[in-house]
Design an enzyme around this catalytic site. Sequence first.
Site: not given
Ligand code: S3P
Length: 439
Positions: A348, A125, A97, A344, A317
Amino acid sequence: MTNIIWRSHPAPSLSGTVRVPGDKSISHRAIMLGALADGTTHISGFLEGEDCLATMRAFQAMGVAIEHHGEGRVTVHGAGLHGLRAPTAPLDVGNSGTSMRLMAGVLAGQPFASELIGDASLMQRPMRRVTEPLALMGAEIATSERGTAPLAIHGKPLHGIRYTLPIASAQLKSALLFAGLYAEGTTFIAETGISRDHSERMLRGFGVAVQQDGATLAIRGGQRLTARDVVVPGDVSSAAFFLVAALIAPEGELLLENVGMNPTRAAVVEILRAMGGDITVVNPREAGGEPIADLRVRASRLYGITIDEALVPIAIDEFPIIFIAAACAEGETRASALHELRVKESDRLAVMTAGLHALGVDCGAGEDSMRIRGKAGTAFAGGQVASHGDHRIAMSFAVAALRAAAPVEILDCANVATSFPTFRALAQGVGMQIEESHA
Ligand code: S3P
């Protein structure tokens, strides 16, 4: 990927030293900013996980020369702000993501078209959280009808906007910061909750002015990046599995070395301490513009708590493994404002509740909340749980086995390779026993 099954065994005691691999968030950003910079960036401590390798391959597919030397060492020959070339095929970022959302920001302002795709989980997602504000900047990005990938991006000239983030999301904030580099004028981004600040820190390290006024960030378009070396600290989200393992094991002590302690990331330490966890921060220092430390953690008697909502985005996380700690804590643990856990790598809240129920734990999830009644002593029955291809769920239940009456079998563990390919080896090195078989 082949489907991997783990069988994790109860263990009487853990001991030793663990150096967890590099931070996933920082590794992605080092490739991205290195690629857009003028000059050569040497990265050390890079996470050799599938997610970060997907980012590396995507930038290579856009003509950036990146040498991967192995063992966390990468050299990025920056193409400059306007040096990316049109990819000849869709950019497949697998399970990641972070790659998809941050790259949407980079690609929106390029003078070419591109397409971002991913695996079955990522293609479900939500992406409108990124594409809608980018559209306000002038971007043209098509999603599926449900607002998911594939993202078909037609690069357009962008202009700065003033935008208030509707959710505390570093991925969204970073996508807008990166798009802001390509925008005419200044992009203002107001945060309503804290989210990890690695992008702001690294942009500044690459010589870009990112102004902060209270909770509002401002970035002026057209600023060029100057290459610099990046030392990636150990990932606190990976360390969290060993923190909880050491706390819930019947006996023992672990030393976790070189752990990133960025205050917008490390609330898991605060939460576990509030539960009674014996965690000592040793030798706090700085590496590559990020605070780091070693953590000494001892087997502890844990107690249920109500988790402060303000800490949720700073430990977002870590909730799967925090839930495992809660199941080993006397009394009830409650958490709320957990809506983001539903979107996520898996849902989760649903997947953890199902797994905890399968192991005999008294717990229940609401729409955005969780309640777990924990136990001292043996906290879990043995049994089988489904990880739904979610790396953090697989590792969480592998740790739970430490306090189980019988082995815990975990299905669908291949995606552990996205963030922590060496987890099983490191776990076995400190006294855990996790057998692997291929389905
Ligand atoms: C991340 C931001 C978080 C986190 C993901 C990594 C990042 O997601 O859950 O594992 O590297 O910017 P969200 O921005 O959707 O909260």
